[in-house]
Each structure stands twice: as structure tokens, then as C-alpha cells.
Design a protein around this motif. Structure first.
Motif, PDB file in Angstrom:
ATOM      1  N   ILE A 661       0.864  -1.180   0.000  1.00 61.34           N
ATOM      2  CA  ILE A 661       0.000   0.000   0.000  1.00 61.34           C
ATOM      3  C   ILE A 661       0.899   1.228   0.000  1.00 61.34           C
ATOM      4  O   ILE A 661       1.836   1.324   0.801  1.00 61.34           O
ATOM      5  CB  ILE A 661      -0.956  -0.005   1.195  1.00 61.34           C
ATOM      6  N   VAL A 662       0.605   2.148  -0.894  1.00 60.34           N
ATOM      7  CA  VAL A 662       1.446   3.324  -1.081  1.00 60.34           C
ATOM      8  C   VAL A 662       1.578   4.108   0.228  1.00 60.34           C
ATOM      9  O   VAL A 662       0.610   4.289   0.969  1.00 60.34           O
ATOM     10  CB  VAL A 662       0.847   4.225  -2.190  1.00 60.34           C
ATOM     11  N   THR A 677      -2.276 -12.203  10.134  1.00 63.27           N
ATOM     12  CA  THR A 677      -2.602 -10.787   9.995  1.00 63.27           C
ATOM     13  C   THR A 677      -1.358  -9.997   9.612  1.00 63.27           C
ATOM     14  O   THR A 677      -0.226 -10.423   9.843  1.00 63.27           O
ATOM     15  CB  THR A 677      -3.179 -10.213  11.305  1.00 63.27           C
ATOM     16  N   VAL A 678      -1.616  -8.837   8.998  1.00 62.16           N
ATOM     17  CA  VAL A 678      -0.564  -7.883   8.679  1.00 62.16           C
ATOM     18  C   VAL A 678      -1.055  -6.504   9.096  1.00 62.16           C
ATOM     19  O   VAL A 678      -2.228  -6.172   8.907  1.00 62.16           O
ATOM     20  CB  VAL A 678      -0.199  -7.930   7.174  1.00 62.16           C
ATOM     21  N   SER A 679      -0.164  -5.711   9.693  1.00 58.61           N
ATOM     22  CA  SER A 679      -0.519  -4.370  10.155  1.00 58.61           C
ATOM     23  C   SER A 679       0.139  -3.328   9.257  1.00 58.61           C
ATOM     24  O   SER A 679       1.302  -3.457   8.881  1.00 58.61           O
ATOM     25  CB  SER A 679      -0.052  -4.164  11.612  1.00 58.61           C
ATOM     26  N   TYR A 680      -0.627  -2.276   8.932  1.00 56.25           N
ATOM     27  CA  TYR A 680      -0.138  -1.179   8.093  1.00 56.25           C
ATOM     28  C   TYR A 680      -0.121   0.118   8.904  1.00 56.25           C
ATOM     29  O   TYR A 680      -1.092   0.443   9.604  1.00 56.25           O
ATOM     30  CB  TYR A 680      -1.035  -0.989   6.862  1.00 56.25           C
ATOM     31  N   HIS A 681       1.003   0.859   8.809  1.00 61.02           N
ATOM     32  CA  HIS A 681       1.133   2.184   9.410  1.00 61.02           C
ATOM     33  C   HIS A 681       1.569   3.149   8.320  1.00 61.02           C
ATOM     34  O   HIS A 681       2.350   2.782   7.437  1.00 61.02           O
ATOM     35  CB  HIS A 681       2.182   2.200  10.538  1.00 61.02           C
ATOM     36  N   CYS A 682       1.071   4.380   8.395  1.00 63.07           N
ATOM     37  CA  CYS A 682       1.540   5.398   7.460  1.00 63.07           C
ATOM     38  C   CYS A 682       3.029   5.649   7.715  1.00 63.07           C
ATOM     39  O   CYS A 682       3.469   5.785   8.868  1.00 63.07           O
ATOM     40  CB  CYS A 682       0.754   6.692   7.625  1.00 63.07           C
ATOM     41  N   THR A 691      -3.895  -0.217  10.626  1.00 64.05           N
ATOM     42  CA  THR A 691      -4.977  -0.854   9.889  1.00 64.05           C
ATOM     43  C   THR A 691      -4.536  -2.283   9.593  1.00 64.05           C
ATOM     44  O   THR A 691      -3.430  -2.509   9.108  1.00 64.05           O
ATOM     45  CB  THR A 691      -5.266  -0.110   8.573  1.00 64.05           C
ATOM     46  N   ASN A 692      -5.379  -3.239   9.912  1.00 69.84           N
ATOM     47  CA  ASN A 692      -5.001  -4.647   9.797  1.00 69.84           C
ATOM     48  C   ASN A 692      -5.676  -5.293   8.598  1.00 69.84           C
ATOM     49  O   ASN A 692      -6.776  -4.908   8.186  1.00 69.84           O
ATOM     50  CB  ASN A 692      -5.386  -5.416  11.064  1.00 69.84           C
ATOM     51  N   ALA A 693      -4.992  -6.285   8.053  1.00 72.67           N
ATOM     52  CA  ALA A 693      -5.567  -7.151   7.028  1.00 72.67           C
ATOM     53  C   ALA A 693      -5.403  -8.582   7.505  1.00 72.67           C
ATOM     54  O   ALA A 693      -4.391  -8.938   8.120  1.00 72.67           O
ATOM     55  CB  ALA A 693      -4.867  -6.950   5.691  1.00 72.67           C
ATOM     56  N   GLU A 708      -5.323   4.937   3.583  1.00 70.35           N
ATOM     57  CA  GLU A 708      -4.885   6.055   2.743  1.00 70.35           C
ATOM     58  C   GLU A 708      -3.858   6.860   3.526  1.00 70.35           C
ATOM     59  O   GLU A 708      -4.151   7.360   4.610  1.00 70.35           O
ATOM     60  CB  GLU A 708      -6.059   6.944   2.333  1.00 70.35           C
ATOM     61  N   CYS A 709      -2.662   6.969   3.005  1.00 64.05           N
ATOM     62  CA  CYS A 709      -1.600   7.756   3.634  1.00 64.05           C
ATOM     63  C   CYS A 709      -1.110   8.772   2.627  1.00 64.05           C
ATOM     64  O   CYS A 709      -0.685   8.411   1.522  1.00 64.05           O
ATOM     65  CB  CYS A 709      -0.447   6.845   4.076  1.00 64.05           C
ATOM     66  N   HIS A 710      -1.177  10.056   2.976  1.00 62.68           N
ATOM     67  CA  HIS A 710      -0.785  11.133   2.070  1.00 62.68           C
ATOM     68  C   HIS A 710       0.296  11.973   2.735  1.00 62.68           C
ATOM     69  O   HIS A 710       0.157  12.379   3.890  1.00 62.68           O
ATOM     70  CB  HIS A 710      -1.985  12.017   1.724  1.00 62.68           C
ATOM     71  N   PHE A 711       1.367  12.216   1.987  1.00 68.38           N
ATOM     72  CA  PHE A 711       2.432  13.075   2.487  1.00 68.38           C
ATOM     73  C   PHE A 711       2.079  14.547   2.309  1.00 68.38           C
ATOM     74  O   PHE A 711       2.544  15.401   3.017  1.00 68.38           O
ATOM     75  CB  PHE A 711       3.748  12.765   1.766  1.00 68.38           C
TER      76      PHE A 711
END
Length: 822
Positions: A661-662, A677-682, A691-693, A708-711
Motif C-alpha cells: 500500500i502506497v 494478519t498484517v498491520s499497516y502504518h503510514c 490498519t489490519n488485514a 490512505e496515507c498522504h504526504f
């Protein structure tokens, strides 16, 4: 010597032909001369015959002489003589001449002719048999091989054969750019002379007229290289000479047939090769551009070079005249503007003593004006303003006048509305909050001349609204109340029930609500006793169930006489779902070969009809697992054991490596199989909520929420709006994102969408929403006292009540289902 000798005036012997030449004498003055009779024939003395009518008179008709003799008639009498052939006196062979072909007459002479490819020279070429000496006379003849040497040169041509012997033929081919005149030019080596036959013909340069024009194409002439062969031709002449090429190329905006090149050649007949198939078609730009917030073009819109297409912007977007695109020479659609942008009226105008709330600034957005309390409406032709297509707000028709007394006295759990009764007369109207009722005091106060609030001439200090409460919740058969420790039940309070052990829930959710009239809502559920009924029969076995057929009851199976239990289990249990468990039980007669219970497989359940030889056991993997090989075992006909080739096995589903995920960092937990499970952090906010999948039972990663992570700051619309009774999916909340809606089962309505517009607001395109399907009238049941129903649409429940002295013998509830049946 001559047949018909009496007719011969004079005879001569042709030495070459070896024949008698018949002559006659014609008188010419006093002299005689002999001339060849034009009507006579040269007679071969060996082959002539006499007509039958002359045989008797002249003889020799039947050739009485030998083959080596010549028959000669005697003049004027019917007689003949046989004259021996001269050659019989020459015993030796005639002279031998190299490369010659002698011709022997069989009598007295040999004539020499040269063989093919040789020519004869000399003064004598016939040898005769001399009767006096018995020898052949000598000859002066030689046969020489014919060679015509180098053939003659033809300007502008090349010869195809360089042989120079007798009868050799040399053919001349004209060089490119010319044709032979006449059609073929040849010379032959003459064997008689050793010379080439005269060269007749020449090579003529062919030229064509200007090439034909081809629609939508330009032509360029390309010559062949002919300068060395035809030095007299100019470069301009060569452009139209035989073999020249006219190369056609399509003009800008047009293309040839795919893979084709268009070349016409100047041909031998002075014409250009056909150009009828040279087609230049306009380039096709294909489907017009797909512009967001625009209407599609007409179905039959032309899409080739030079054509224009206009896309109308949807209502609420500009430009109002739409977008015009032109198909250019490169096959692309181009236009001065390429997007439909939302109309924007800006913030609505302000009104004194009023607040304004608006749902956007785009077309048809509404601005609602409300007077700021304590102010009242003096004039209200229109309290709303709408954003129009000219990007201006429609006129506002509301005027707010402040109340002279200021704010009315406050009162708990109330709302107040200010009303203007006359020019200088105002009142304040109180209403209780939902769930409350008025307890004491007056609901209306008036602003008096001293600019004070009063009620019936008395200054008001306080009003009170008391809370509406329901009595304790009613008892429900075979159910217990979860909120038994709660003493106060206000409006919208909920009483939750749980079915007691041995019973199960039937109907809707087990709850009641406190209504506005301080009563509890109708119960659209009931708790029924669990009853599994009679246990299923097992062949060759008796069943007993002393504990009844309720939840937890055990059915015990006993094999009949002469039958033996071959399974490990002999009982089944009534489960909480009202069904008997399905353990394998089998009774077989003695001597029947069997395999017993099939072996257990981890993460799988097994089902089978029998365990005798040849029977099959079917294994089903649990959710999240899959068969890696076979799912069947067979009771072997050889070893009385369960076998499977390949092996039966249930392995967890593998989702593979989690998706990237971008702008995020991920952390994988416990592998990639089912349940992992996999965890996502900006990336720029490592301490943000994760956010987990999870790896699902279908073998794919499923996110518990969009990531959604935006710089950089990005306009977003936030979560899409909730629509009752629908399922919503979306991938993003940024501008131009689309949220798709579909109705839940039991609800009807066409799919619809919401679009995130540049203002950060979801534009919901919901024509009719999702409406519940209807089940029609409630079924009538005899002996029923009353029926209460929540609705006749999907999910609605009809509750039947028996009159006093009667009890339910079947379900007391009916539910409107997805199939529109009760």
C-alpha cells in the motif's frame, strides 16, 4: 536406261540423285536441244513399278530380277534384261571421311554429307565404283566443325547463350528500361556457312505518362539506374522510363491499409501498374475521451480525422456549452478544455440577525436561513437560496427582527420558539425534548411593554419538563431479562432477553423498546423448547433415548442379534440447533469384512454411509483449509483398511505475500496462511493507529478498513454517506472517488453511486433508495383472537395471539422473508 524407254528422246543420269532424268526434244530451227520436261519425274530405277496394263507389253512389271540386279525393258518389245549392279564389282569399302555421314545407293556410288555441327568443303563428294579397276574413285571433301565465334553485339541488350557451334541460338534480352522490337531478337549459328544469321531488331526505351492521382495521397517518382545503358536519357526522362516507381504516401491525417505500401511501376506497355487498391483512409481517434461529469456523445458520432465531438457537461458543471474535441492528424482527441469542473456559487450572502447553513456551493446547493434567537421572522417569502447555473445564489426572502426582551427564560429539557404576534408584541413558545413531558408552568410567555417576559401577568422564573418512563419490562416465556438490575426505563430504553437453556430463539431480535406513550413495544420473538424429535434410524440397530429428545438428550443404538457394532461410537446427541449429531454408527452381520471407523484427518470432518469393503469416506476441510491432494478414502478390498492415493490432507489457505500500500510500512504476523494478519502504518506517522488485514478463508487478504496515507495535504470527502438498507463499497475518499451502493437482501432498488467532488463533499446519486420488498396481506389463521404486526415488508413480524382458553400448537410468529413470502 529407262522404263518406257521408247518415250525417251534423250537420257541423262543425275549423278547426285542417281536417277534417270527424262528429257524430250523440241525443234528450234535446224538445231536440236534438250530441255527438262517440267512434267516428268526423276525415276529411281530400283523402286519403279509398271502399271498392270503395261506389264505384258513392256515387261519388268513384277521385277523378275534379283535384288542385286536391275531390270531393264527392251525397246519396243515385251521383254527385259537383268543388269548386274555395278557395286558388286568393288570389293573394298568406299573411302572413309572423318565426321561425315555417307549415303550409299546400293548400286555404284556413295555420297558424303557432313554430320550435324560440321560443314563440307572440297571439290568432289561422290565416290563411284570403277568397273574397269573394281575400286572406288577418290573424293576431295573435308568435314570441319562449325564455330560462328562471338555473336554480334546489340546495343542495350545482353545475350542469354554464349554457345557458338552450329545451330546455336543466341537470344537477346533488353536491359531494364527498354523492350525488344520485334518481340524477340535472336541469331542462329548457320552450319552451312559458319556465320551468324543477320541480327534483326533493336531495344527501345519505354516511357510512361505522368502517374495517376490517388485521393488523399501525394506521389514521388523514383527512377531506375539506367545512365550506363542509355547515356542519352536525362534524369527527368528516367523518372518516367520503364521500371520507374511512383511511391504514394498518404497526406497528414490519412493512413494506408495496415502493413501496405503503395508503389506503382512504369510497365513494359507504357502504362503504370494499377493504383485502384491504393486507399488512404482518415485516421480514427477511436472512442471519444471519457470525461468525468460529462454526457456521452451520440452513438453514431464520427471519430475520424477532422471530425468534432461535443460532450455536454452534466448539470452542475461548466462550461455550460460543453467540451469540444477534434480528431487530429496523430489520431488523438484534442480540445482547448478537457474537464468539466463543478459550478461554484461561493458562500451564500449574509442576512442580518440570521444564520445560514448550506450543503455545498455547487449547482442546486441549498442555503437555509434561520433567525438568530431571540429574533423572529418579519418577512419570509423564501428562507432558502439556491445556487443557480449562472453561479449566483437566488434572492433570499427572509427578514429577522430582534425580540426586545432578549432571550426567554431557560427551562431544562425544553426548546423555545419566538413568535411575533404584532408590531411590538412577541411571545416565546416552549416544547419539551423528546422523551419528556410538560410538568408545570405555562408553555407560553409574552414580552411585555417593560421588555420583560411574563406568563399571565406574572414574571416567569422556571419551567419544567419531566422524563417519560415505562414500567418494568414484561415476562417472556422461557426467557430471562438481561437488564434485571435496571430500575428506570426511559423512552427508547431497551430490554434484552435471553432464552433459557433447552430453548432457542424464534423471530427477530430478543428485545423490547420503551415507546413514547410509556408502554413496551410488541414482542416479535419467542423462545421455544429445543426438540430434536425422534433419532434417525440405523440399519440393523435399535435406538433408545430415555432422556427425551431435548437439548443434550442421548440416543443409544444397540445392534440387533446376529449383528455386531463395527464403529467406535454407538450414540448421538441432541444439539442446541435442534438436530441430532451425525457420528458414524454401523452394525454388520458376522463375517462381513469391514474397515471400521475411517482415520481422523486434522482440520477435516468425515462422512460415510458404510465401512464395508469398497465403501468411500468423504472428508471436508474446515473453513480456511483446503485439500492439497485427495479428499476420499476407500475401504480396501484387499487389506480391510482405509487407503487413499494420494494422501488425504487439509492445509491452511495461503494468501501469499500481503499487498503493498502506497506510503505505508507493514508488519506481518505469524506467516501468510489462514488467520494470519498484517498491520499497516503510514510511513510518515509511525505512531498512528494501525490498519489490519487478515488472510481470509478464501485465500485473499482482507482489510478491516481502507488505508490512505498522504504526504501532502489532499482534499478528501471522508467516509461516504450511509444509506439505509444498502451495502456500500469504496476504494478511496479523495476527489473523483466513487462509492458504489447495492441494496441488502430483502430490499429492492437499482444500484447507485456517490461521487467525491472537489469541494470535499460526497454527491449522492440516490434515485429512490432501497425499499423493503412486500409480502402482501398477513395470512389468516383460524381461531386467532388478534394479530399484531410490525409491517408487511421484509423483516416484518406478525405475532398471533390465541383467545383465552386456547394455546399455540405451532409457531406464533410469521416473518416476511426475502422471497416475499410469510
Amino acid at each position: 536406261m529407262c522404263w518406257l524407254y521408247r518415250a525417251c528422246v534423250s537420257v541423262t543420269y543425275g549423278l547426285e540423285e542417281q536417277t534417270c532424268l527424262l528429257y524430250r526434244v523440241e525443234l528450234d530451227g535446224d538445231d536440236y536441244r534438250t530441255t527438262l520436261d517440267s512434267g516428268s519425274l526423276a525415276v529411281n530405277m530400283r523402286h519403279v513399278t509398271m502399271a498392270p496394263s503395261k506389264i505384258a507389253r513392256y515387261g519388268c512389271g513384277k521385277r523378275p530380277c534379283l535384288e542385286t540386279e536391275m531390270c531393264a525393258p527392251v525397246k519396243n518389245i515385251a521383254s527385259h534384261i537383268c543388269i548386274p549392279l555395278i557395286s558388286v564389282f568393288c570389293r573394298d569399302d568406299p573411302p572413309e571421311i572423318t565426321d561425315s555421314e555417307p549415303s550409299y545407293d546400293g548400286i555404284s556410288s556413295v555420297s558424303y554429307a557432313c554430320a550435324d555441327g560440321y560443314f563440307r568443303s572440297g571439290n568432289s563428294y561422290i565416290s563411284s565404283c570403277d568397273l574397269d579397276t573394281g575400286t572406288w574413285t577418290s573424293v576431295d571433301v573435308t568435314c570441319s566443325k562449325v564455330d560462328c565465334l562471338t555473336p554480334p553485339i546489340l546495343h542495350g541488350a545482353v545475350s542469354t547463350d554464349q554457345k557458338t557451334t552450329a545451330d546455336s541460338v543466341v537470344t537477346y534480352s533488353c536491359l531494364d528500361g527498354s523492350v525488344p522490337v520485334p518481340g524477340q531478337i535472336q541469331v542462329t549459328c548457320q552450319g552451312s556457312t559458319g556465320q551468324w544469321s543477320p541480327l534483326q531488331g533493336s531495344c527501345k526505351v519505354v516511357t510512361c505518362d505522368q502517374p495517376k492521382a490517388v485521393d488523399k495521397a501525394q506521389v514521388e517518382l523514383t527512377p531506375r539506374s539506367l545512365d550506363s545503358a542509355y547515356p542519352g536519357m536525362s534524369s527527368q526522362d528516367l523518372l518516367l522510363a520503364y521500371g520507374a516507381e511512383a511511391v504514394y504516401t498518404c497526406i497528414a491525417g490519412y493512413i494506408p491499409v495496415e502493413g501496405a505500401t503503395y508503389i506503382s511501376q512504369c510497365q513494359a506497355d507504357g502504362t503504370w501498374s494499377p493504383t485502384e487498391t491504393f486507399l488512404c483512409s482518415p485516421v480514427d481517434c477511436g472512442v471519444p475521451p471519457n470525461v468525468t461529469n460529462s454526457t456521452p456523445p451520440a452513438i453514431n458520432t464520427a471519430t475520424t480525422f477532422g471530425e468534432n465531438v461535443t460532450l455536454g457537461c452534466l448539470r452542475g458543471f461548466s462550461p455550460l456549452v460543453g467540451l469540444t474535441f477534434t480528431c487530429d492528424v496523430s489520431g488523438r482527441w484534442v480540445g482547448t478544455m478537457e474537464t468539466c469542473t463543478p459550478l461554484d456559487c461561493g458562500d451564500p450572502p449574509a442576512v442580518e440577525n440570521a444564520t445560514v447553513s448550506f450543503n455545498g456551493t455547487g449547482l442546486s446547493s441549498i442555503a437555509l436561513y434561520e433567525c438568530i434567537q431571540p429574533a423572529v421572522v418579519e418577512r419570509e417569502d423564501n428562507s432558502t437560496s439556491m445556487c443557480q447555473e449562472n453561479e449566483e445564489w437566488s434572492p433570499v426572502g427572509v427578514t429577522c427582527i430582534p425580540v426586545p426582551c432578549g432571550d426567554a427564560p431557560s427551562a431544562n429539557n425544553t426548546d423555545v420558539t419566538y413568535i411575533r404576534l404584532d408590531v411590538d408584541l412577541f411571545k416565546a413558545q416552549y416544547t419539551c425534548h423528546p422523551g419528556f413531558k410538560f410538568a408545570n408552568g405555562d408553555l407560553t410567555v409574552t414580552c411585555n411593554a417593560e421588555r420583560r417576559w411574563e406568563s399571565h401577568g406574572t414574571f416567569v422564573d422556571e419551567f419544567e419538563c419531566e422524563q417519560i418512563r415505562c414500567p418494568p419490562p414484561p415476562d417472556i416465556a422461557k426467557a430471562v431479562l438481561n437488564s434485571s438490575n435496571v430500575d428506570v426505563f426511559t423512552i427508547n430504553s431497551t430490554a434484552y432477553y435471553t432464552c433459557v437453556d433447552g430453548s432457542k430463539l424464534v423471530g427477530l431480535q430478543p428485545l423490547l423498546s420503551c415507546t413514547e406513550d410509556a408502554t413496551w413495544s410488541v414482542a416479535f420473538f419467542e423462545c421455544r423448547k429445543i426438540d430434536c424429535g425422534k433419532p434417525p434410524p440405523i440399519p440393523n440397530a435399535q435406538v433408545s433415548f430415555d432422556g427425551g429428545t431435548g437439548e443434550g438428550a442421548v440416543a443409544l443404538y444397540t445392534c440387533e442379534s446376529d449383528y455386531t457394532l463395527v464403529s467406535k461410537r454407538n450414540n448421538r446427541t441432541c444439539g442446541p440447533d435442534g438436530l441430532w449429531t451425525s457420528e458414524f454408527i454401523e452394525c454388520l452381520s458376522s463375517g462381513v469384512e469391514h474397515c471400521g471407523d475411517p482415520p481422523p484427518v486434522e482440520f477435516a470432518t468425515v462422512s460415510l454411509q458404510s465401512a464395508v469393503r469398497g465403501s468411500l469416506a468423504i472428508y471436508d476441510c474446515q473453513e480456511g483449509y483446503r485439500h492439497t491432494w485427495s479428499n476420499i478414502m476407500e475401504c480396501s478390498n484387499i487389506s480391510e483398511s482405509w487407503t487413499a492415493i494420494p494422501i488425504v490432507n487439509c492445509a491452511p489457505m495461503d494468501c501469499g505475500w500481503p499487498p503493498e500500500i502506497v506510503n505505508t510500512d507493514s508488519m506481518l504476523h505469524a506467516g501468510t496462511t489462514f488467520g494470519s494478519t498484517v498491520s499497516y502504518h503510514c510511513s510518515n506517522r509511525p505512531n498512528s493507529d494501525a490498519t489490519n488485514a487478515i488472510c481470509s478463508s478464501e485465500g485473499s487478504w482482507v482489510l478491516d478498513a481502507p488505508v490512505e496515507c498522504h504526504f501532502q495535504e489532499t482534499v478528501t470527502c471522508g467516509p461516504p454517506p450511509y444509506v439505509l438498507n444498502s451495502v456500500m463499497t469504496y476504494d478511496s475518499t479523495t476527489v473523483a472517488s466513487v462509492a458504489s451502493y447495492s441494496c441488502d437482501p430483502g430490499y429492492k432498488g437499482a444500484p447507485f453511486e456517490a461521487h467525491c467532488d472537489p469541494s470535499g463533499v460526497w454527491n449522492l446519486q440516490e434515485p429512490n433508495g432501497c425499499l423493503p420488498v412486500e409480502c402482501g396481506p398477513i395470512p389468516i389463521v383460524e381461531s386467532i383472537e388478534s394479530v399484531q404486526t410490525s409491517s408487511n415488508t421484509y423483516g416484518g413480524v406478525a405475532a398471533y395471539q390465541c383467545p383465552p382458553g386456547y394455546i399455540h400448537t405451532g409457531p406464533s410468529l410469521k416473518t416476511c422473508q426475502v422471497d416475499q413470502e410469510w
